[in-house]
Motif scaffolding. Sequence first.
Motif, PDB file in Angstrom:
ATOM      1  N   UNK A  16      -6.266  14.797   4.620  1.00  0.00           N
ATOM      2  CA  UNK A  16      -5.519  13.559   4.354  1.00  0.00           C
ATOM      3  C   UNK A  16      -5.927  12.917   3.033  1.00  0.00           C
ATOM      4  N   UNK A  17      -7.201  12.977   2.707  1.00  0.00           N
ATOM      5  CA  UNK A  17      -7.729  12.215   1.570  1.00  0.00           C
ATOM      6  C   UNK A  17      -6.994  12.447   0.253  1.00  0.00           C
ATOM      7  N   UNK A  18      -6.787  13.693  -0.208  1.00  0.00           N
ATOM      8  CA  UNK A  18      -6.177  13.869  -1.537  1.00  0.00           C
ATOM      9  C   UNK A  18      -4.794  13.237  -1.659  1.00  0.00           C
ATOM     10  N   UNK A  19      -3.921  13.493  -0.683  1.00  0.00           N
ATOM     11  CA  UNK A  19      -2.560  12.958  -0.770  1.00  0.00           C
ATOM     12  C   UNK A  19      -2.550  11.444  -0.645  1.00  0.00           C
ATOM     13  N   UNK A  20      -3.342  10.910   0.279  1.00  0.00           N
ATOM     14  CA  UNK A  20      -3.372   9.464   0.463  1.00  0.00           C
ATOM     15  C   UNK A  20      -3.896   8.761  -0.779  1.00  0.00           C
ATOM     16  N   UNK A  75      -1.736   6.146  -3.355  1.00  0.00           N
ATOM     17  CA  UNK A  75      -2.169   4.786  -3.695  1.00  0.00           C
ATOM     18  C   UNK A  75      -2.468   4.660  -5.188  1.00  0.00           C
ATOM     19  N   UNK A  76      -3.010   5.713  -5.789  1.00  0.00           N
ATOM     20  CA  UNK A  76      -3.272   5.682  -7.223  1.00  0.00           C
ATOM     21  C   UNK A  76      -1.964   5.559  -8.001  1.00  0.00           C
ATOM     22  N   UNK A 103       7.542  -1.559  -6.974  1.00  0.00           N
ATOM     23  CA  UNK A 103       7.936  -1.652  -5.565  1.00  0.00           C
ATOM     24  C   UNK A 103       8.208  -0.267  -4.978  1.00  0.00           C
ATOM     25  N   UNK A 104       8.917   0.574  -5.743  1.00  0.00           N
ATOM     26  CA  UNK A 104       9.252   1.904  -5.242  1.00  0.00           C
ATOM     27  C   UNK A 104       7.990   2.752  -5.032  1.00  0.00           C
ATOM     28  N   UNK A 133       3.999   5.131  -1.251  1.00  0.00           N
ATOM     29  CA  UNK A 133       2.635   5.214  -0.725  1.00  0.00           C
ATOM     30  C   UNK A 133       2.595   4.800   0.746  1.00  0.00           C
ATOM     31  N   UNK A 134       3.316   3.733   1.084  1.00  0.00           N
ATOM     32  CA  UNK A 134       3.336   3.273   2.469  1.00  0.00           C
ATOM     33  C   UNK A 134       3.955   4.311   3.388  1.00  0.00           C
TER      34      UNK A 134
END
Length: 239
Positions: A83-87, A91-92, A104-105, A110-111
């Motif tokens: 999960x870590x790399x994609x998440x 967010x980055x 906003x997009x 990310x959400x």
Amino acid sequence: MATLEISKVHDAYRDGGECPLCLLRASAERALLSSLQHSRAMQPDVRVRTNAEGFCAEHLRRLYAGENKLGLALTAHTRLQHVLPEAAAALQDALSAAGGRDARRAAERAATLLGAAAAGCYVCGLLRQDEARYVFTILYLWGKDPEFPEVYRGSRGFCIPHFGAMTAAAARTLRPDRLRGWLADSVVLLRRGLESLEKDLHAFTQLHQAANRELGTDGERTALVRTLQKLVGGEFTAR
């Protein structure tokens, strides 16, 4: 053709209850969670899927309540690594876009990704496959086994969610005249089951008056737990 689960379906109908599909799902769920407490969790093909899909909160709680904390820790560790790399990247990207026209997009992307990472469940996915086989088997027996329609009509039907699942499958797979016959049987089951529960549940509310605590039939005393199962499915334990 989907795999038939004839013996399991017959066993569930013999056990009775408000919904045979709930019984079948609960049995499959217990067996699957038990296997994940032992050797199954370390099988390479299973690790690939649990890394990618994870577990829902309910199944994580049940696995944590089991005895194999080390196996669960190893599974959770490699899930984190997946999960870590994609998440972090999502967010980055949102951070990089902050303050600009695409902010906003990027934040919404990310959400969505973070929500998807928490929405998957290896166990739920397998249970959906099991349920599809059970639904198919019930419809198959209703149409092909001359003795099964009587068993079906003598049952309490299904919980509301599984009535929906059965109806959707019947609409997809039965020809119009057979669909009409299945719906005719099922309408009777639904009405009879809900009307009986309504009567028993009203009696249950009267049992909570002090003078009536020791009275009532078994059906009346279990009316609440049976009604809850009928409304939403799953297992409820009478107390």
